[in-house]
Design an enzyme around this catalytic site. Structure first.
Site, mmCIF file in Angstrom:
data_model
loop_
_atom_site.group_PDB
_atom_site.id
_atom_site.type_symbol
_atom_site.label_atom_id
_atom_site.label_comp_id
_atom_site.label_asym_id
_atom_site.label_seq_id
_atom_site.Cartn_x
_atom_site.Cartn_y
_atom_site.Cartn_z
ATOM 1 N N CYS A 156 0.837 -1.193 0.000
ATOM 2 C CA CYS A 156 0.000 0.000 0.000
ATOM 3 C C CYS A 156 0.881 1.256 0.000
ATOM 4 C CB CYS A 156 -0.974 -0.054 1.170
ATOM 5 S SG CYS A 156 -2.358 1.105 1.038
ATOM 6 N N HIS A 203 -3.508 -5.784 0.945
ATOM 7 C CA HIS A 203 -2.784 -6.033 2.199
ATOM 8 C C HIS A 203 -2.691 -7.529 2.498
ATOM 9 C CE1 HIS A 203 -2.411 -1.884 3.865
ATOM 10 N NE2 HIS A 203 -3.438 -1.659 3.060
ATOM 11 N N GLU A 234 -0.827 -8.918 4.648
ATOM 12 C CA GLU A 234 -0.624 -9.110 6.091
ATOM 13 C C GLU A 234 -1.935 -9.141 6.856
ATOM 14 O OE1 GLU A 234 -0.848 -4.615 5.806
ATOM 15 O OE2 GLU A 234 -0.467 -6.348 4.522
ATOM 16 N N HIS A 271 -9.116 -17.661 11.012
ATOM 17 C CA HIS A 271 -10.053 -17.477 12.114
ATOM 18 C C HIS A 271 -10.531 -16.029 12.233
ATOM 19 C CE1 HIS A 271 -9.302 -21.546 13.431
ATOM 20 N NE2 HIS A 271 -8.004 -21.304 13.483
#
Length: 212
Positions: free
Chosen positions: A85, A183, A185, A191
């Site tokens: 980003c 993104h 990450e 979950h």
């Protein structure tokens, strides 16, 4: 193995990157931009956020820092460099990747999950993916429309273009340097990730590549 997570004033995705690396089996090191020096790290990640408040242009001020001179030196030595980003914006402003990221079309800030297709697996970050594989990652940007400047190599493309990016480009690379607007990450834990853990292979790929 030393993986630097480079932090500028206004960076806010650094701890997400550290968590992603941890889930992938590695430990990142948070490095303030003034403390970054070439030759110390095996890989470097420029996390997302709003470095210097996006003054002038997104990534422009960070790109002019001494830290980016050191990142360039490491990149030229073959060190894997990832910009996410705002990190991608910094890499284009610094000339480490071709083209530019300009305001979205239609204009406005976009924050949602998108489908992304892997179109090139010849990087330290994408080689565990299958070419053509579609994964989901979130985006959060107002200046994410990629425009090329001459030749470029796409690594990721949007399945459904959200921002007017040229040829649906979501990420580009040059040898060992990769930048992408989505993104990865934030898409590492099934979950808590709304659309799965499609970003995890990127981090696993980097770690596997460094251990070769």
């Amino acid at each position: 193995m030393r993986i630097a997570v480079l932090k500028f004033p206004g960076t806010n995705g650094d701890y997400d990157v550290l968590r992603a690396l941890e889930l992938a089996g590695a430990r990142g090191e948070l490095v303030w931009y003034r403390d970054y020096a070439a030759g110390k790290y095996d890989a470097v990640v420029l996390a997302g956020g709003f470095s210097y408040g996006d003054r002038l242009r997104a990534g422009a001020i960070a790109a002019a820092t001494k830290a980016m001179d050191h990142v360039r030196e490491d990149a030229e030595r073959g060190v894997p460099v990832l910009g996410i980003c705002n990190g991608f914006q910094i890499l284009t402003e610094a000339g480490l990747l071709p083209g530019a990221l300009i305001p979205n079309d239609p204009p406005g800030f976009i924050s949602r999950w998108v489908a992304v297709r892997v179109v090139d697996t010849r990087t330290p970050f994408t080689y565990l993916y299958e070419e053509g594989e579609v994964v989901y990652m979130p985006i959060a940007h107002g200046e994410g429309r990629y425009v090329p400047a001459g030749e470029y190599k796409a690594a990721f493309k949007y399945v459904d273009n959200p921002n007017g990016s040229y040829d649906n480009v979501a990420g580009v690379y040059e040898k060992n340097v990769l930048g992408l607007m989505p993104h990865p990450e934030r898409a590492v834990d099934p979950h808590v990730s709304r659309r799965g853990a499609g970003g995890l292979k990127l981090w696993l790929g980097l770690i596997s590549w460094l251990r070769r």
